[in-house]
Design a protein around this motif. Sequence first.
Motif, PDB file in Angstrom:
ATOM      1  N   LEU A   1       0.861  -1.184   0.000  1.00  0.00           N
ATOM      2  CA  LEU A   1       0.000   0.000   0.000  1.00  0.00           C
ATOM      3  C   LEU A   1       0.897   1.233   0.000  1.00  0.00           C
ATOM      4  O   LEU A   1       1.738   1.392   0.887  1.00  0.00           O
ATOM      5  CB  LEU A   1      -0.901  -0.006   1.245  1.00  0.00           C
ATOM      6  CG  LEU A   1      -1.760   1.242   1.485  1.00  0.00           C
ATOM      7  CD1 LEU A   1      -2.741   1.462   0.335  1.00  0.00           C
ATOM      8  CD2 LEU A   1      -2.517   1.114   2.812  1.00  0.00           C
ATOM      9  N   VAL A   2       0.750   2.104  -1.007  1.00  0.00           N
ATOM     10  CA  VAL A   2       1.594   3.302  -1.081  1.00  0.00           C
ATOM     11  C   VAL A   2       0.726   4.541  -1.303  1.00  0.00           C
ATOM     12  O   VAL A   2      -0.378   4.461  -1.859  1.00  0.00           O
ATOM     13  CB  VAL A   2       2.646   3.212  -2.218  1.00  0.00           C
ATOM     14  CG1 VAL A   2       3.527   2.002  -2.045  1.00  0.00           C
ATOM     15  CG2 VAL A   2       1.983   3.221  -3.589  1.00  0.00           C
ATOM     16  N   GLY A   3       1.241   5.698  -0.877  1.00  0.00           N
ATOM     17  CA  GLY A   3       0.555   6.975  -1.087  1.00  0.00           C
ATOM     18  C   GLY A   3       1.107   7.681  -2.303  1.00  0.00           C
ATOM     19  O   GLY A   3       2.049   7.203  -2.966  1.00  0.00           O
ATOM     20  N   GLU A   4       0.533   8.830  -2.596  1.00  0.00           N
ATOM     21  CA  GLU A   4       0.940   9.622  -3.763  1.00  0.00           C
ATOM     22  C   GLU A   4       2.408  10.032  -3.666  1.00  0.00           C
ATOM     23  O   GLU A   4       3.075  10.232  -4.690  1.00  0.00           O
ATOM     24  CB  GLU A   4       0.035  10.856  -3.857  1.00  0.00           C
ATOM     25  CG  GLU A   4      -0.006  11.517  -5.213  1.00  0.00           C
ATOM     26  CD  GLU A   4      -0.472  10.599  -6.333  1.00  0.00           C
ATOM     27  OE1 GLU A   4       0.179  10.613  -7.394  1.00  0.00           O
ATOM     28  OE2 GLU A   4      -1.454   9.853  -6.146  1.00  0.00           O
ATOM     29  N   ASP A   5       2.938  10.148  -2.434  1.00  0.00           N
ATOM     30  CA  ASP A   5       4.331  10.572  -2.256  1.00  0.00           C
ATOM     31  C   ASP A   5       5.333   9.540  -2.775  1.00  0.00           C
ATOM     32  O   ASP A   5       6.507   9.835  -2.953  1.00  0.00           O
ATOM     33  CB  ASP A   5       4.610  10.865  -0.771  1.00  0.00           C
ATOM     34  CG  ASP A   5       4.311   9.669   0.127  1.00  0.00           C
ATOM     35  OD1 ASP A   5       3.385   8.896  -0.205  1.00  0.00           O
ATOM     36  OD2 ASP A   5       4.992   9.494   1.148  1.00  0.00           O
TER      37      ASP A   5
ATOM     38  N   ARG B   1       4.936   7.942  -5.717  1.00  0.00           N
ATOM     39  CA  ARG B   1       4.630   7.704  -7.134  1.00  0.00           C
ATOM     40  C   ARG B   1       5.898   7.560  -7.987  1.00  0.00           C
ATOM     41  O   ARG B   1       5.970   6.673  -8.851  1.00  0.00           O
ATOM     42  CB  ARG B   1       3.735   8.819  -7.689  1.00  0.00           C
ATOM     43  CG  ARG B   1       3.383   8.588  -9.171  1.00  0.00           C
ATOM     44  CD  ARG B   1       2.180   9.381  -9.617  1.00  0.00           C
ATOM     45  NE  ARG B   1       0.961   8.978  -8.934  1.00  0.00           N
ATOM     46  CZ  ARG B   1       0.207   7.932  -9.279  1.00  0.00           C
ATOM     47  NH1 ARG B   1       0.576   7.156 -10.298  1.00  0.00           N
ATOM     48  NH2 ARG B   1      -0.897   7.649  -8.628  1.00  0.00           N
ATOM     49  N   GLN B   2       6.906   8.404  -7.756  1.00  0.00           N
ATOM     50  CA  GLN B   2       8.109   8.323  -8.586  1.00  0.00           C
ATOM     51  C   GLN B   2       8.803   6.975  -8.421  1.00  0.00           C
ATOM     52  O   GLN B   2       9.274   6.382  -9.393  1.00  0.00           O
ATOM     53  CB  GLN B   2       9.071   9.479  -8.261  1.00  0.00           C
ATOM     54  CG  GLN B   2       8.648  10.823  -8.841  1.00  0.00           C
ATOM     55  CD  GLN B   2       8.270  10.723 -10.321  1.00  0.00           C
ATOM     56  OE1 GLN B   2       9.019  10.176 -11.149  1.00  0.00           O
ATOM     57  NE2 GLN B   2       7.089  11.228 -10.667  1.00  0.00           N
ATOM     58  N   ARG B   3       8.845   6.501  -7.166  1.00  0.00           N
ATOM     59  CA  ARG B   3       9.455   5.175  -6.928  1.00  0.00           C
ATOM     60  C   ARG B   3       8.679   4.090  -7.659  1.00  0.00           C
ATOM     61  O   ARG B   3       9.246   3.165  -8.234  1.00  0.00           O
ATOM     62  CB  ARG B   3       9.459   4.873  -5.421  1.00  0.00           C
ATOM     63  CG  ARG B   3      10.765   5.258  -4.742  1.00  0.00           C
ATOM     64  CD  ARG B   3      10.757   4.914  -3.282  1.00  0.00           C
ATOM     65  NE  ARG B   3      10.983   3.501  -3.041  1.00  0.00           N
ATOM     66  CZ  ARG B   3      10.990   2.956  -1.832  1.00  0.00           C
ATOM     67  NH1 ARG B   3      10.779   3.698  -0.764  1.00  0.00           N
ATOM     68  NH2 ARG B   3      11.214   1.673  -1.667  1.00  0.00           N
ATOM     69  N   MET B   4       7.345   4.229  -7.620  1.00  0.00           N
ATOM     70  CA  MET B   4       6.506   3.226  -8.270  1.00  0.00           C
ATOM     71  C   MET B   4       6.704   3.250  -9.790  1.00  0.00           C
ATOM     72  O   MET B   4       6.754   2.207 -10.444  1.00  0.00           O
ATOM     73  CB  MET B   4       5.041   3.487  -7.927  1.00  0.00           C
ATOM     74  CG  MET B   4       4.119   2.378  -8.396  1.00  0.00           C
ATOM     75  SD  MET B   4       2.421   2.863  -8.179  1.00  0.00           S
ATOM     76  CE  MET B   4       2.268   4.114  -9.428  1.00  0.00           C
ATOM     77  N   MET B   5       6.845   4.461 -10.349  1.00  0.00           N
ATOM     78  CA  MET B   5       7.078   4.581 -11.797  1.00  0.00           C
ATOM     79  C   MET B   5       8.395   3.894 -12.170  1.00  0.00           C
ATOM     80  O   MET B   5       8.494   3.217 -13.195  1.00  0.00           O
ATOM     81  CB  MET B   5       7.110   6.053 -12.206  1.00  0.00           C
ATOM     82  CG  MET B   5       5.793   6.784 -11.985  1.00  0.00           C
ATOM     83  SD  MET B   5       4.542   6.368 -13.184  1.00  0.00           S
ATOM     84  CE  MET B   5       4.947   7.498 -14.494  1.00  0.00           C
TER      85      MET B   5
END
Length: 684
Positions: A447-451, A453-457
């Motif tokens: 579970l991740v937040g918008e903060d 996002r770059q890591r997820m990309m």
Amino acid sequence: MLRSLQDKVTVLPGIGEKKEQLLSKLGIRTLEDLLHWFPRRYVDRRKVWQIRHAPEGEEVCVCGVVAQQPTTAYPRKGLSTTRLRVFDRSGLLYLTFFNQAYTAGRLKVGESYIFCGKIERMGQRLSMTNPVYEPEGVGEMTGRIVPVYPLTAGISARQLAEWIDMAVESTALPEDLPQEVRLAYGLAERNWSIQTIHRPDSFENLNRARERLVFEELFYLTAGLELLHARRSEGQGFLCRPLLTERYEKLLPFTLTGAQRRTLEEIFRDQASGKIMNRLVQGDVGSGKTAVAAGAVWQCVHSGGQCALMAPTEILAVQHYHTLTELLTPDGIRVGLLTGSSKAAEKREVKQQLAEGTLDLVVGTHALLSDGVEFAHLGLVVTDEQHRFGVEQRSALSAKAGARKPHVLVMSATPIPRTLALIIYGDLDVSVIGERPPGRQDVDTFLVGEDKRQRMMGFIRKQVQEGHQAYVVCPAVEESEDMPVPLKNATDHARALQQAFPDLRIGLVHGRMKSKEKEQIMDAFLQGEVDVLVSTTVIEVGVDAPNATLMVIEDADRFGLSQLHQLRGRVGRGKAKSFCVLVSSTKNEETRQRLKALCSTNDGFKIAEKDLELRGPGDFFGARQHGLPQLQMADLACDTRILYQAREAAQQLLTEDPTLAKPEHRVVLDRTRRLFEENPDIFN
């Protein structure tokens, strides 16, 4: 004078044509409907506090004398504020009523009233806004446990409560549970229970009344389902030759698990019994249900029967068609496809082959239910993701077999808590495939937040660089002004991802596309020609892409747990390690706990239990499509014990009197039939 339960509500004072129409919106047309309009909660107004000692921030009742004539101001058009002070020996309380100017004429200086509402403090001043009130000693809205009913615009809580009280006073409900059942389970009488549910004198009695009414509701529902099961199994089924499981296994490129083999043997036994099979095969994502269904088809065709498999979407139907063609054609079984987007010539040919008996298995969507689809000798109907269809559609396909009913096999990859399965699939025998084939692994979920996002990309790029593919699921197709909170929509998000990854191949698929377009995109993804597939939940069910190792779900808090689990099941189907990322910015702690529950387990049944507990059965599938009566009183997450007792009692009664033909059971038969009246085809 006692009134008839079937009297229209207009026999009560205050209900004219307009109020009758408003009540009918709630499904209330008769006095019996009023009696069964149950409270959604209760407020305990038995205790009356002194103003200074009443707890703040929670609903309380105080007794106060009106100290001054109420004054009304009109600060702007459409808004009035009526203010006054009341007092007792302990202190003063300031009251404000918004848009209730009539209170100024009702509250008399020097007289005592009970006021119920939340007390708020500003410095030394105590205040209450829009309280419920009545003169001290009246005891209608205060001084007791007060029921709170669901309402509709145009009907006030006080009006509805008065009408229900009138119905309680002027009617008597006959006892309709068999006496032996009521005594065996220590249940209260029906009339007392209805009176108590609307006018409880204690929470102990309220619980006793509720238990009786929950038992009654579940008793009649399970009795109806038992009768339905017996009716569906009546007559002779398509008689299959008892073939050996081992012979079928030789067709498979893999070894069946123990659970698959056990389920297949149960199906083979049903099909060769001479009776009509009505069986649900329930298994978690990737447990191998299709191989089991193919075995049922194989035995039926080799016994001279035809088969139909109905899937909820064209994508899934086409996938089943390819899988079953590859598996069964080498053994001489002829497979056809019939969907809404099939060409006219293809449709004509498939229909002709079915009617002539030269096609053994047809795979399709709702198109299979259309006029002109006739079978020479339909022996087996398979429906996939049953909750998407409902009892009526299952029956409609079976009816195409003519006088001799076909066997029915239902597959569901949606893990359903046992209590809910008893209700939704109470007319079916159940087989559970509780183990996954060797090599299927757990999907790590985060579970991740918008903060983040770059890591997820970066993680998406890493998966693609390693030769894998990714899904990105959005809750909306495109931007909408109707949404109070903007959600990630697939159309814009696909565009944004293409800009972020100009060197990657981004695909987009959603439910508003034409079937042919969806098929082309899905096929490109399955062939490895698309790196990242942005989608709505159209890919929730059945799509099998072994090379996909990452599932990203945007605004994950907008989905139910079971749906998230279904989406997660699209990855982890190959040999490589797979991941699921839930993206959510929600601050709601309960919602975060719900999402964390998914991160902690891959067990679909545990997740389903949690989903039922958190969302209730009404929302379990989003829309209730299974065609069974709605529950008014029972809560399947909490009333498990009563459900099992009610089912046990219904089964015992039907063992003694299978058709409820005995005169003393006539009332049970009538009540059961009435319960299913809204779904008249259910008993056909």
